[in-house]
Design an enzyme around this catalytic site. Sequence first.
Site, short mmCIF file in Angstrom:
data_model
loop_
_atom_site.label_atom_id
_atom_site.label_comp_id
_atom_site.label_asym_id
_atom_site.label_seq_id
_atom_site.Cartn_x
_atom_site.Cartn_y
_atom_site.Cartn_z
N CYS A 152 0.86 -1.18 0.00
CA CYS A 152 0.00 0.00 0.00
C CYS A 152 0.90 1.23 0.00
O CYS A 152 1.97 1.19 -0.60
CB CYS A 152 -0.94 -0.01 1.20
SG CYS A 152 -0.10 0.01 2.79
N LEU A 153 0.52 2.28 0.69
CA LEU A 153 1.35 3.48 0.73
C LEU A 153 2.47 3.34 1.75
O LEU A 153 3.63 3.61 1.45
CB LEU A 153 0.50 4.71 1.06
CG LEU A 153 1.25 6.04 1.11
CD1 LEU A 153 1.80 6.40 -0.27
CD2 LEU A 153 0.35 7.14 1.63
#
Length: 191
Positions: A152-153
């Site tokens: 993800c981030l």
Amino acid sequence: MRSTLARSTRVSFRSAEHGVWQRAVRLYSINASPFGRELLQLPLRAGVPQNSPRRFILPTGCRRFQSSQTGGIVPPNIYNYEDIKKLSLNPDEDKILVDVREPAEVELGFIPTAINIPYKSAPHALSLPEHVFEEQFGFEKPSKEKELIFYCLGGVRSNYAQELAGNFGYDKRGNYPGSWEDWVQKESTRK
């Protein structure tokens, strides 16, 4: 004063007996039993009445239950930048890189060969029937025989997504904890 914990939430509380902070994590109902419908009270002192209509948990007994203790859910493989770089340059048929960020985040950039299954807007995606999944996402639902490697981030959503995938029967799972931020940082230093 007593702390109260509703199901599927987390709280920290101070144990009066030992003077340390402890945490109760994710208590779920089982088969819609009354256990899941009522609030659990976490007393901060010993000597809780046994005939009380509510259930009590002593603070010293609260701890996270590890899935490895059940023997059911297999822990994920952990990947670093070098592993993901090799996978993006030489895709493996048995490994699928899954970006769990939202589509707006993916538009800003993604790791080559990754598919996007957003965790926040579609957490149930891997539980969908194959034909519904394909209609919703525009590609085939990943097979349970392949390893799904989540990112993800910053690594938080990817960890939750891989845990959820384990609940949906995906035993071959991986997590790239550095995620997109690590990828961008390492890619910019290589140029």
